[in-house]
Motif scaffolding. Structure first.
Motif, PDB file in Angstrom:
ATOM      1  N   HIS A   1       8.638  57.662  79.558  1.00  0.00           N
ATOM      2  CA  HIS A   1       7.440  56.833  79.441  1.00  0.00           C
ATOM      3  C   HIS A   1       6.582  56.914  80.697  1.00  0.00           C
ATOM      4  N   VAL A   2       7.212  56.932  81.869  1.00  0.00           N
ATOM      5  CA  VAL A   2       6.450  57.060  83.118  1.00  0.00           C
ATOM      6  C   VAL A   2       5.754  58.421  83.160  1.00  0.00           C
ATOM      7  N   LEU A   3       6.458  59.474  82.783  1.00  0.00           N
ATOM      8  CA  LEU A   3       5.862  60.806  82.770  1.00  0.00           C
ATOM      9  C   LEU A   3       4.658  60.857  81.827  1.00  0.00           C
ATOM     10  N   LEU A   4       4.775  60.261  80.654  1.00  0.00           N
ATOM     11  CA  LEU A   4       3.653  60.208  79.717  1.00  0.00           C
ATOM     12  C   LEU A   4       2.482  59.412  80.290  1.00  0.00           C
ATOM     13  N   ALA A   5       2.769  58.293  80.928  1.00  0.00           N
ATOM     14  CA  ALA A   5       1.706  57.471  81.515  1.00  0.00           C
ATOM     15  C   ALA A   5       0.971  58.236  82.605  1.00  0.00           C
ATOM     16  N   VAL A   6       1.709  58.974  83.438  1.00  0.00           N
ATOM     17  CA  VAL A   6       1.081  59.768  84.497  1.00  0.00           C
ATOM     18  C   VAL A   6       0.259  60.894  83.893  1.00  0.00           C
ATOM     19  N   ALA A   7       0.769  61.538  82.843  1.00  0.00           N
ATOM     20  CA  ALA A   7       0.036  62.622  82.194  1.00  0.00           C
ATOM     21  C   ALA A   7      -1.273  62.119  81.593  1.00  0.00           C
ATOM     22  N   GLN A   8      -1.294  60.875  81.127  1.00  0.00           N
ATOM     23  CA  GLN A   8      -2.498  60.311  80.529  1.00  0.00           C
ATOM     24  C   GLN A   8      -3.511  59.863  81.574  1.00  0.00           C
ATOM     25  N   SER A   9      -3.043  59.491  82.760  1.00  0.00           N
ATOM     26  CA  SER A   9      -3.942  59.019  83.813  1.00  0.00           C
ATOM     27  C   SER A   9      -3.318  59.364  85.159  1.00  0.00           C
ATOM     28  N   GLN A  10      -3.674  60.532  85.675  1.00  0.00           N
ATOM     29  CA  GLN A  10      -3.029  61.054  86.878  1.00  0.00           C
ATOM     30  C   GLN A  10      -3.413  60.310  88.146  1.00  0.00           C
ATOM     31  N   ASP A  11      -4.432  59.479  88.087  1.00  0.00           N
ATOM     32  CA  ASP A  11      -4.841  58.687  89.249  1.00  0.00           C
ATOM     33  C   ASP A  11      -4.472  57.215  89.097  1.00  0.00           C
ATOM     34  N   ALA A  12      -3.644  56.893  88.126  1.00  0.00           N
ATOM     35  CA  ALA A  12      -3.279  55.496  87.880  1.00  0.00           C
ATOM     36  C   ALA A  12      -2.503  54.929  89.054  1.00  0.00           C
ATOM     37  N   LEU A  13      -2.710  53.657  89.320  1.00  0.00           N
ATOM     38  CA  LEU A  13      -1.931  52.943  90.330  1.00  0.00           C
ATOM     39  C   LEU A  13      -0.518  52.734  89.800  1.00  0.00           C
ATOM     40  N   VAL A  14       0.430  52.627  90.720  1.00  0.00           N
ATOM     41  CA  VAL A  14       1.820  52.394  90.328  1.00  0.00           C
ATOM     42  C   VAL A  14       1.914  51.118  89.496  1.00  0.00           C
ATOM     43  N   SER A  15       1.166  50.101  89.876  1.00  0.00           N
ATOM     44  CA  SER A  15       1.204  48.846  89.119  1.00  0.00           C
ATOM     45  C   SER A  15       0.673  49.035  87.694  1.00  0.00           C
ATOM     46  N   GLU A  16      -0.308  49.917  87.515  1.00  0.00           N
ATOM     47  CA  GLU A  16      -0.829  50.191  86.180  1.00  0.00           C
ATOM     48  C   GLU A  16       0.202  50.943  85.336  1.00  0.00           C
ATOM     49  N   ILE A  17       0.890  51.903  85.956  1.00  0.00           N
ATOM     50  CA  ILE A  17       1.940  52.643  85.252  1.00  0.00           C
ATOM     51  C   ILE A  17       3.055  51.684  84.851  1.00  0.00           C
ATOM     52  N   ALA A  18       3.451  50.828  85.781  1.00  0.00           N
ATOM     53  CA  ALA A  18       4.513  49.855  85.506  1.00  0.00           C
ATOM     54  C   ALA A  18       4.136  48.943  84.347  1.00  0.00           C
ATOM     55  N   ALA A  19       2.902  48.469  84.333  1.00  0.00           N
ATOM     56  CA  ALA A  19       2.452  47.583  83.256  1.00  0.00           C
ATOM     57  C   ALA A  19       2.431  48.316  81.919  1.00  0.00           C
ATOM     58  N   ARG A  20       2.003  49.559  81.926  1.00  0.00           N
ATOM     59  CA  ARG A  20       1.947  50.337  80.682  1.00  0.00           C
ATOM     60  C   ARG A  20       3.340  50.570  80.113  1.00  0.00           C
ATOM     61  N   VAL A  21       4.304  50.869  81.006  1.00  0.00           N
ATOM     62  CA  VAL A  21       5.668  51.168  80.554  1.00  0.00           C
ATOM     63  C   VAL A  21       6.448  49.893  80.269  1.00  0.00           C
ATOM     64  N   GLY A  22       6.126  48.826  80.985  1.00  0.00           N
ATOM     65  CA  GLY A  22       6.841  47.561  80.794  1.00  0.00           C
ATOM     66  C   GLY A  22       8.039  47.420  81.714  1.00  0.00           C
ATOM     67  N   ILE A  23       7.948  48.004  82.918  1.00  0.00           N
ATOM     68  CA  ILE A  23       9.017  47.906  83.907  1.00  0.00           C
ATOM     69  C   ILE A  23       8.420  47.418  85.216  1.00  0.00           C
TER      70      ILE A  23
END
Length: 155
Positions: A68-90
């Protein structure tokens, strides 16, 4: 013998007075994104909306948190860690550990731009499980996180 308080053949209640913002099972979150876009005004690749509140997760999913983290990064390579965490739910801490794992294994490359990080996904890396090691992760990314029009893509 029943295993839950919900009678067999019926669905769980769809609303809970103690949790007015809780999404109905199978339905979208009531407030999936605040504002009209990123706070910094940049255009990002469209991805699934980032939930405003805590993510309600099922007891298991087909992909691991690493996936899920890999997919989130692939969708938005400049996302903040907090944004990735919120998207994945961790948590942010778990997200940082996963990003480190993915970078150490060669699936991600991190480039610093001032205080920000930009991630590049190497879509040519093989899956880690022996049963599907003949496939590259780019195949999964092409299906679940397609590159926006006009970009190079993840693979």
């Amino acid at each position: 013998m029943t295993r839950s308080a919900v009678p067999a053949g019926t669905d769980a209640p769809t609303s809970d007075a103690s949790a007015p913002d809780a999404p109905a099972p199978g339905g979208p979150a009531p407030d999936t994104q605040r504002g009209d876009g990123p706070r910094d005004g940049r255009n990002r690749a469209p991805g699934p909306p980032v939930p405003a509140g805590p993510v309600v997760r099922p007891p298991w999913t087909f992909l691991t948190n690493h996936g899920h983290v890999l997919l989130a990064v692939a969708q938005s390579q400049d996302a903040l860690v907090s944004e990735i965490a919120a998207r994945v739910g961790i948590t942010t801490r778990a997200t940082l550990a996963i990003l480190k794992d993915l970078e150490s294994a060669g699936y991600l490359r991190r480039h610093r731009n001032g205080r920000r990080s930009h991630y590049t996904v190497d879509g040519h890396r093989p899956f880690r499980h022996p049963a599907i090691a003949a496939h590259e992760i780019g195949e999964l990314l092409d299906v679940l996180a397609p590159a926006p029009a006009g970009s190079e893509g993840a693979s």
